[in-house]
Design a protein around this motif. Structure first.
Motif, PDB file in Angstrom:
ATOM      1  N   GLY A   1       1.222  -0.860  -0.089  1.00  0.00           N
ATOM      2  CA  GLY A   1       0.206  -0.035  -0.181  1.00  0.00           C
ATOM      3  C   GLY A   1       1.272   1.057   0.399  1.00  0.00           C
ATOM      4  N   ILE A   2       1.941   0.891  -0.304  1.00  0.00           N
ATOM      5  CA  ILE A   2       2.717   2.099  -0.404  1.00  0.00           C
ATOM      6  C   ILE A   2       2.582   3.292  -2.119  1.00  0.00           C
ATOM      7  CG2 ILE A   2       5.441   3.008  -0.347  1.00  0.00           C
ATOM      8  CD1 ILE A   2       6.006   0.360   1.183  1.00  0.00           C
ATOM      9  N   PRO A   3       2.651   4.470  -1.745  1.00  0.00           N
ATOM     10  CA  PRO A   3       2.565   4.658  -2.985  1.00  0.00           C
ATOM     11  C   PRO A   3       3.177   4.361  -4.451  1.00  0.00           C
ATOM     12  CG  PRO A   3       2.286   6.787  -1.674  1.00  0.00           C
ATOM     13  CD  PRO A   3       2.599   4.924  -0.777  1.00  0.00           C
ATOM     14  N   GLN A   4       2.742   4.204  -5.666  1.00  0.00           N
ATOM     15  CA  GLN A   4       4.503   3.914  -6.303  1.00  0.00           C
ATOM     16  C   GLN A   4       4.790   5.454  -7.238  1.00  0.00           C
ATOM     17  OE1 GLN A   4       1.006   1.604  -7.352  1.00  0.00           O
ATOM     18  NE2 GLN A   4       1.987   1.634  -5.491  1.00  0.00           N
ATOM     19  N   THR A   5       5.746   5.646  -6.748  1.00  0.00           N
ATOM     20  CA  THR A   5       6.039   7.859  -6.992  1.00  0.00           C
ATOM     21  C   THR A   5       7.395   7.819  -6.877  1.00  0.00           C
ATOM     22  OG1 THR A   5       5.836   8.477  -5.085  1.00  0.00           O
ATOM     23  CG2 THR A   5       3.810   8.502  -6.347  1.00  0.00           C
ATOM     24  N   GLU A   6       8.079   8.283  -7.559  1.00  0.00           N
ATOM     25  CA  GLU A   6       9.954   8.930  -7.622  1.00  0.00           C
ATOM     26  C   GLU A   6      10.389   9.226  -6.293  1.00  0.00           C
ATOM     27  OE1 GLU A   6      12.959  10.976  -7.174  1.00  0.00           O
ATOM     28  OE2 GLU A   6      11.197  11.578  -7.430  1.00  0.00           O
ATOM     29  N   ALA A   7       9.241  10.267  -5.372  1.00  0.00           N
ATOM     30  CA  ALA A   7       9.292  10.271  -3.970  1.00  0.00           C
ATOM     31  C   ALA A   7       9.093   9.032  -2.909  1.00  0.00           C
ATOM     32  CB  ALA A   7       8.013  11.494  -4.109  1.00  0.00           C
ATOM     33  N   ALA A   8       8.144   8.095  -3.336  1.00  0.00           N
ATOM     34  CA  ALA A   8       7.875   7.395  -2.346  1.00  0.00           C
ATOM     35  C   ALA A   8       9.475   6.494  -2.589  1.00  0.00           C
ATOM     36  CB  ALA A   8       6.934   6.646  -2.541  1.00  0.00           C
ATOM     37  N   ARG A   9      10.130   6.096  -3.682  1.00  0.00           N
ATOM     38  CA  ARG A   9      11.604   5.269  -4.067  1.00  0.00           C
ATOM     39  C   ARG A   9      12.825   5.708  -3.455  1.00  0.00           C
ATOM     40  NH1 ARG A   9       8.755   4.815  -8.987  1.00  0.00           N
ATOM     41  NH2 ARG A   9      10.251   6.297  -9.676  1.00  0.00           N
ATOM     42  N   ARG A  10      12.380   6.955  -3.899  1.00  0.00           N
ATOM     43  CA  ARG A  10      13.428   7.948  -2.898  1.00  0.00           C
ATOM     44  C   ARG A  10      13.724   7.828  -1.532  1.00  0.00           C
ATOM     45  NH1 ARG A  10      14.725  15.072  -3.392  1.00  0.00           N
ATOM     46  NH2 ARG A  10      12.723  14.507  -1.623  1.00  0.00           N
ATOM     47  N   ASP A  11      12.429   8.273  -0.572  1.00  0.00           N
ATOM     48  CA  ASP A  11      12.578   8.256   1.108  1.00  0.00           C
ATOM     49  C   ASP A  11      12.489   6.863   1.530  1.00  0.00           C
ATOM     50  OD1 ASP A  11      11.464  10.789   0.706  1.00  0.00           O
ATOM     51  OD2 ASP A  11       9.173  10.117   0.889  1.00  0.00           O
ATOM     52  N   TRP A  12      12.325   5.786   0.772  1.00  0.00           N
ATOM     53  CA  TRP A  12      12.821   4.519   0.988  1.00  0.00           C
ATOM     54  C   TRP A  12      13.953   4.275   1.037  1.00  0.00           C
ATOM     55  CZ3 TRP A  12      12.652   0.295   3.387  1.00  0.00           C
ATOM     56  CH2 TRP A  12      13.096  -0.842   3.401  1.00  0.00           C
ATOM     57  N   ARG A  13      14.529   4.878  -0.322  1.00  0.00           N
ATOM     58  CA  ARG A  13      16.127   4.249  -0.704  1.00  0.00           C
ATOM     59  C   ARG A  13      17.096   5.213   0.693  1.00  0.00           C
ATOM     60  NH1 ARG A  13      14.964   4.382  -6.956  1.00  0.00           N
ATOM     61  NH2 ARG A  13      14.049   1.770  -6.834  1.00  0.00           N
ATOM     62  N   GLU A  14      16.470   6.913   0.651  1.00  0.00           N
ATOM     63  CA  GLU A  14      16.692   7.490   2.164  1.00  0.00           C
ATOM     64  C   GLU A  14      17.452   7.021   2.668  1.00  0.00           C
ATOM     65  OE1 GLU A  14      17.527  12.160   3.924  1.00  0.00           O
ATOM     66  OE2 GLU A  14      16.035  11.160   2.031  1.00  0.00           O
ATOM     67  N   LEU A  15      16.407   6.551   3.650  1.00  0.00           N
ATOM     68  CA  LEU A  15      16.059   5.040   4.623  1.00  0.00           C
ATOM     69  C   LEU A  15      16.725   4.250   4.737  1.00  0.00           C
ATOM     70  CD1 LEU A  15      13.047   3.470   6.219  1.00  0.00           C
ATOM     71  CD2 LEU A  15      14.495   2.553   5.626  1.00  0.00           C
ATOM     72  N   ILE A  16      17.620   3.895   3.447  1.00  0.00           N
ATOM     73  CA  ILE A  16      18.661   2.969   3.789  1.00  0.00           C
ATOM     74  C   ILE A  16      19.635   3.580   3.359  1.00  0.00           C
ATOM     75  CG2 ILE A  16      19.436   1.170   2.482  1.00  0.00           C
ATOM     76  CD1 ILE A  16      16.831   0.016   1.172  1.00  0.00           C
ATOM     77  N   VAL A  17      20.031   3.906   2.981  1.00  0.00           N
ATOM     78  CA  VAL A  17      21.020   5.531   2.274  1.00  0.00           C
ATOM     79  C   VAL A  17      21.595   5.515   3.659  1.00  0.00           C
ATOM     80  CG1 VAL A  17      22.340   6.751   1.616  1.00  0.00           C
ATOM     81  CG2 VAL A  17      21.443   5.046  -0.063  1.00  0.00           C
ATOM     82  N   THR A  18      21.123   6.145   4.627  1.00  0.00           N
ATOM     83  CA  THR A  18      21.336   7.012   5.819  1.00  0.00           C
ATOM     84  C   THR A  18      20.649   6.085   7.475  1.00  0.00           C
ATOM     85  OG1 THR A  18      18.335   8.039   6.176  1.00  0.00           O
ATOM     86  CG2 THR A  18      20.794   8.872   5.045  1.00  0.00           C
ATOM     87  N   ALA A  19      21.188   4.621   7.606  1.00  0.00           N
ATOM     88  CA  ALA A  19      20.233   4.456   8.251  1.00  0.00           C
ATOM     89  C   ALA A  19      21.882   4.207   9.565  1.00  0.00           C
ATOM     90  CB  ALA A  19      20.303   2.714   8.053  1.00  0.00           C
ATOM     91  N   PRO A  20      21.379   4.507  10.472  1.00  0.00           N
ATOM     92  CA  PRO A  20      22.538   4.450  11.491  1.00  0.00           C
ATOM     93  C   PRO A  20      23.417   2.767  11.449  1.00  0.00           C
ATOM     94  CG  PRO A  20      21.349   5.721  12.459  1.00  0.00           C
ATOM     95  CD  PRO A  20      20.407   5.099  10.874  1.00  0.00           C
ATOM     96  N   GLY A  21      24.397   2.992  11.481  1.00  0.00           N
ATOM     97  CA  GLY A  21      25.788   0.944  11.501  1.00  0.00           C
ATOM     98  C   GLY A  21      25.278   0.885  10.649  1.00  0.00           C
TER      99      GLY A  21
END
Length: 341
Positions: free
Chosen positions: A38-58
């Motif tokens: 149920g996540i929007p299939q948009t470029e913005a949502a994909r960027r948010d998901w990938r930023e979550l990964i890239v900036t994960a502490p540790g």
């Protein structure tokens, strides 16, 4: 580009018992995963998901390199930092998927050949300029009635070798991924037979193209029974079959083998990698590591579901799964401290 640069980068990707994170899903694949939750299939949502990964502490404690998709390599964090730069600053080597997908192989129903060689030299130069230091190309081999054909194995091995040579010319370490699929009902023994043939052919083509084996990594499937096989062999049997297959087909000059997860559950992928390292790791000529996608990301994605308030919780789940796999590289992963297999 010197051989030392390639070998140093290859070593850095798997240093300190780390592995690779495959976050290179195409937009279509990523959107499919988003839609299921149920996540929007948009470029913005994909960027948010990938930023979550890239900036994960540790995350860099367990991940030495991250494979990006074209869109991701061009994206930035909300603070305006390119993802490749953010990864490098965290101590994670940025890489890029460069094939354009598996397409039907003419004259061979049910089989595919991976495309993307046209214009690859120019694309590799651009990707290097954007910060990529390694690349990935996936060949796909299906097992079935009369499959795989020798033609399918040969054409995919040849494409992998040409890609690898172009990568090294551009100063990028090639991740060579010949994947024998889990789909079907074939046995563990049949998977071992096909995987060995695929690897033998792939390395024959790599040598023919002059690829520096010390400056590449192999990303193969584990030797597994198919998803619908009548017998589902245990973790120890999978570990034995996989390592024996690799010993028969992978030159000692290759510095590392980073397995794909290929649809395995997160816990089972960790347990199988752990068994290989616990049983054989000290006596093997190459490091046995991981280059998982869903087997690291899926628990975090299911927690996040596009909700900004759950970013921290999802990042913790992501880092936990990465740490499980670093432990599996060391042969110290304990499934009793993880979710059920």
């Amino acid at each position: 580009m010197t051989a030392k640069t390639l070998t140093d980068t290859a070593a850095a990707l798997l240093a300190a018992d780390k592995g690779l994170l495959a976050m290179d899903e195409s937009n279509a694949t990523c959107n499919k995963r988003f839609a299921a939750l149920g996540i929007p299939q948009t470029e913005a949502a994909r960027r948010d998901w990938r930023e979550l990964i890239v900036t994960a502490p540790g995350l860099s404690d367990s991940i030495g390199g991250a494979i990006l998709f074209d869109e991701t390599l061009r994206q930035t964090t909300h603070a305006g930092v390119p993802f490749a730069q953010a990864l490098a600053a965290a101590g994670i080597v940025p890489g890029i998927k460069v094939d354009t997908g598996a397409k039907p192989l003419a004259g061979h129903p049910g089989e595919t050949v991976t495309e993307g060689l046209d214009g690859l030299r120019e694309r590799l130069a651009e990707y290097a300029g954007l910060g990529a230091r390694f690349a990935k190309w996936r060949g796909v081999i299906a097992i079935g009635a009369g499959l795989p054909s020798r033609a399918c194995i040969r054409v995919n091995a040849h494409a992998l070798a040409r890609y690898a040579a172009l990568c090294q010319e551009a100063g990028l370490v090639p991740i060579v991924e010949p994947e024998v699929l889990m789909d079907g009902d074939h046995s563990l023994a049949r998977c071992a037979e096909v995987t060995e043939e695929v690897l033998h052919r792939t390395f024959a083509e790599l040598r023919a193209q002059g690829v520096l084996l010390e400056g590449m990594l192999l990303k193969p499937n584990m030797v597994l029974p198919a998803q619908n096989a009548a017998v589902q062999d245990d973790v120890a049997a999978v570990a034995d079959a996989t390592v024996h297959c690799l010993l028969r087909s992978v030159p000692a000059a290759v510095p590392g083998v980073a397995f794909l997860s290929g649809g395995q559950s997160a816990q089972l992928a960790s347990a199988r990698l752990n068994a290989m390292n616990a049983r054989f790791g000290a006596g093997l000529p190459w490091a046995l590591s991981f280059s998982f996608s869903r087997a690291v990301q899926q628990p975090a994605l299911e927690l996040w579901k596009g909700d900004p308030a759950r970013v921290s919780e999802a990042q913790k789940a992501l880092v936990f799964r990465a740490r499980c796999n670093r432990a599996a590289r060391r042969g110290t992963y304990d499934a009793r401290n993880d979710a059920p297999l």
